[in-house]
Design an enzyme around this catalytic site. Structure first.
Site, PDB file in Angstrom:
ATOM      1  N   SER A  38      20.020   8.785   9.151  1.00 45.99           N
ATOM      2  CA  SER A  38      18.580   7.801  10.033  1.00 45.99           C
ATOM      3  C   SER A  38      19.053   7.230  10.602  1.00 45.99           C
ATOM      4  O   SER A  38      19.514   6.805  10.703  1.00 45.99           O
ATOM      5  CB  SER A  38      17.614   6.923   8.961  1.00 45.99           C
ATOM      6  N   LYS A  94      21.380   4.776   3.963  1.00 50.51           N
ATOM      7  CA  LYS A  94      21.659   5.954   5.205  1.00 50.51           C
ATOM      8  C   LYS A  94      22.806   6.300   5.480  1.00 50.51           C
ATOM      9  O   LYS A  94      23.326   7.503   5.790  1.00 50.51           O
ATOM     10  CB  LYS A  94      20.355   5.799   5.780  1.00 50.51           C
ATOM     11  N   TYR A 149      16.676   0.324   2.849  1.00 50.04           N
ATOM     12  CA  TYR A 149      17.053   1.939   2.997  1.00 50.04           C
ATOM     13  C   TYR A 149      18.251   2.479   4.406  1.00 50.04           C
ATOM     14  O   TYR A 149      18.856   3.182   4.287  1.00 50.04           O
ATOM     15  CB  TYR A 149      15.615   2.479   3.906  1.00 50.04           C
TER      16      TYR A 149
END
Length: 245
Positions: free
Chosen positions: A157, A174, A170
């Protein structure tokens, strides 16, 4: 004739958003698709069988071949069942698209242990386990003399690459997926397996949880209407993934 005729593909998190678009395009290009989705909420709570089955129904109605799988990609036994679903249903496996994910955004000083662990589990462990079982299958094929032409496409991401505030869990997951992909490529190429990662940006139900998303989406939709192209449509990402597959 489709670009993916004869290919058997697993797509995780394929009940909605980017994964759904992958599944629909893959099937339209001739792939036999395992549509995996636990059906949880954006933060990973609960389960719902209908999103995955709805995508399968849509594929079959269009003349394609697909089957639903509801296993948790971050579960040791469940992820193995996922790989076995493809092999037992369609006789083989050629492509694994690791796409499933959740969000539990919080600034680091307020983040709880559960918020950290849940996101790391779904994203990082949820990439590792399906990859492990798929790679084990392909290694066994290669050692048996079968010519393997397989592909793994992972989903990192922009958050992992450009460090969005409020997403330490997150973003860390990622970033880990990006390195995981590079190492898998070095380890698995000897068995005929290619490993790639993409860092997509699209409008999905996960991005809708980010503060200010409604205003941004309104601006983007107005721009899309003006130029005749919606650059944040998740369907835009899938052709690249199909190419890598």
């Amino acid at each position: 004739m489709g670009a993916l005729d004869g290919r058997v593909a697993i797509i995780t998190g394929a009940g909605r958003g980017i994964g759904r678009e992958h599944a629909l395009l893959f099937a339209s290009e001739g792939a036999k698709v395992v549509v995996n989705d636990l059906g949880g909420s954006p933060d990973g709570v609960g389960a719902d069988l209908s999103p995955a089955q709805s995508v399968v129904n849509e594929i079959i109605a269009a003349g394609g071949q697909a089957v639903a799988n509801y296993d948790d990609v971050a579960d040791w036994d469940g992820s193995q069942r996922l790989i076995n679903t493809a092999i037992e249903t369609f006789g083989d496996l050629h492509v694994l698209v690791n796409n499933a994910g959740i969000l539990r955004d919080r600034v680091v000083v307020n983040m709880t242990e559960q918020e950290w662990d849940a996101v790391i589990k779904v994203h990082l462990r949820g990439h590792f386990l399906p990859t492990k079982w798929a790679a084990t299958y392909w290694r066994e094929q290669s050692k048996a003399g079968v010519k393997v032409n397989a592909s793994i496409i992972n989903t990192t991401s922009t958050s992992g690459l450009m460090s969005n505030p409020g997403q330490t869990n997150y973003g860390a997951a990622k970033s880990g997926i990006a390195t995981f992909t590079e190492i898998c490529q070095k380890e698995l190429t000897r068995y005929g397996v290619r490993c790639n990662a993409i860092a997509p940006a699209a409008r999905t139900r996960l991005t809708a949880t980010i503060p200010g998303s409604e205003d941004r989406d309104a601006e983007r939709k107005a721009e899309a209407a003006e130029v005749g192209f919606d650059k944040f449509d998740p369907a835009n990402i899938s052709p690249m993934v199909a190419y890598l597959a």
